[in-house]
Design a protein around this motif. Sequence first.
Motif, PDB file in Angstrom:
ATOM      1  N   UNK A  92       0.873  -1.143  -0.009  1.00 13.56           N
ATOM      2  CA  UNK A  92      -0.050   0.161   0.016  1.00 13.56           C
ATOM      3  C   UNK A  92       0.727   1.082   0.065  1.00 13.56           C
ATOM      4  N   UNK A  93       0.261   2.398  -0.436  1.00 14.38           N
ATOM      5  CA  UNK A  93       0.866   3.638  -0.458  1.00 14.38           C
ATOM      6  C   UNK A  93       1.336   4.160   0.884  1.00 14.38           C
ATOM      7  N   UNK A  94       2.030   5.128   1.094  1.00 12.15           N
ATOM      8  CA  UNK A  94       2.378   5.902   2.204  1.00 12.15           C
ATOM      9  C   UNK A  94       1.317   6.350   2.798  1.00 12.15           C
ATOM     10  N   UNK A  95       0.249   7.096   1.898  1.00 17.03           N
ATOM     11  CA  UNK A  95      -0.864   7.740   2.536  1.00 17.03           C
ATOM     12  C   UNK A  95      -1.801   6.843   2.932  1.00 17.03           C
ATOM     13  N   UNK A  96      -1.715   5.873   2.453  1.00 14.00           N
ATOM     14  CA  UNK A  96      -2.873   4.560   2.685  1.00 14.00           C
ATOM     15  C   UNK A  96      -2.422   4.035   4.130  1.00 14.00           C
ATOM     16  N   UNK A  97      -1.137   3.792   4.198  1.00 12.87           N
ATOM     17  CA  UNK A  97      -0.686   3.236   5.525  1.00 12.87           C
ATOM     18  C   UNK A  97      -1.087   4.426   6.387  1.00 12.87           C
ATOM     19  N   UNK A  98      -0.908   5.618   6.521  1.00 18.10           N
ATOM     20  CA  UNK A  98      -0.926   6.569   7.409  1.00 18.10           C
ATOM     21  C   UNK A  98      -2.632   6.482   7.871  1.00 18.10           C
ATOM     22  N   UNK A  99      -3.296   6.722   6.862  1.00 18.36           N
ATOM     23  CA  UNK A  99      -4.625   6.644   7.205  1.00 18.36           C
ATOM     24  C   UNK A  99      -5.435   5.377   7.243  1.00 18.36           C
ATOM     25  N   UNK A 100      -4.869   4.203   7.400  1.00 16.66           N
ATOM     26  CA  UNK A 100      -5.377   2.927   7.424  1.00 16.66           C
ATOM     27  C   UNK A 100      -6.719   3.031   8.682  1.00 16.66           C
TER      28      UNK A 100
END
Length: 323
Positions: A92-100
């Motif tokens: 997953x992308x950086x943004x997706x990981x942060x907003x998981x």
Amino acid sequence: MLTVDNISFAYDTKPVLKNVSFTIEKGQHIALIGASGCGKSTLLKIIYGLLHIEEGVLFWEDRKLLGPFHNLVPGEENMKYLSQGFELQSYRTVAENIGQYLSNFEPELKQGRVQELLEIVEMMNFADTKVEHLSGGQKQRVALAKVLAKKPELLLLDEPFHNIDNFRRSSLRRNLFKYLKRNKITSITATHDKTDILSFADETIVIKQGEIVTQQKTEVLYQNPPNYYIASLFGEVNEIKLSSISASTSEKTILVYPHELKVDRNSSIKARVKNSYFNGNHYLIEAIFDNKIVFFESNLDLEINTTIGIHVNEVIISSRRLQ
């Protein structure tokens, strides 16, 4: 407030923590320091609820923390723990990981929150990059943003900056602790790096062989360390006989950091230069003094085997605790 009351822990039969007790006020930033293997990481895992304890109790405010035997999913909801393993989803992308774990019901709020966290960890240009393509230091910054996403009440950090490049580490520390103070988030940082401690930790807890040695205001602990072990956790330190650097006849010793031992060509106290190490804005000098190795700083490179005068300020001598 976090209360840790008389907890002990062992892996199989090997004791790791013994009768550990301390309290931390809400909003405080605490450093946890000690030699490798002293129990720092284990203590963080116990607080978060990943390890079960047979002895002692823990409380957050008035609520008892029960540990993994009592929770279907280990870990406390109002706490976040940043381990050295990152625990990111590489595909997953950086943004997706942060907003998981952020709600999808308000996409604009979620996007704004992710953007704020990207700025804190200085990863704005990597929002759409998959984690598998990041370096170790970049992954660590993403993991840090992820644990901040839901604004925990207590943040537990295990060596949070050790993979991060030196040039970025300082700004990341400033960004992180400004954010924690602004949001009144309590934090405990286990670290080996004194620069993680001196500017940002309100108090420092020292562990030695699984036991709490002391808990003091960080500045006080650094300026007047009670023993060699504690002083050495902040870097190089000299243990010098008082009679060798003053008119005293006492055989007791004081602890002196390298920057406190000054070059003075007119001093009658002499040391012989053994090595000189360039450290950027100064040289770290290794010398023989009173038949033992000492370290001090010099603005100039000193030739090996040169005999040089040194002295310690009287204020330091009079204020430093005797061993």
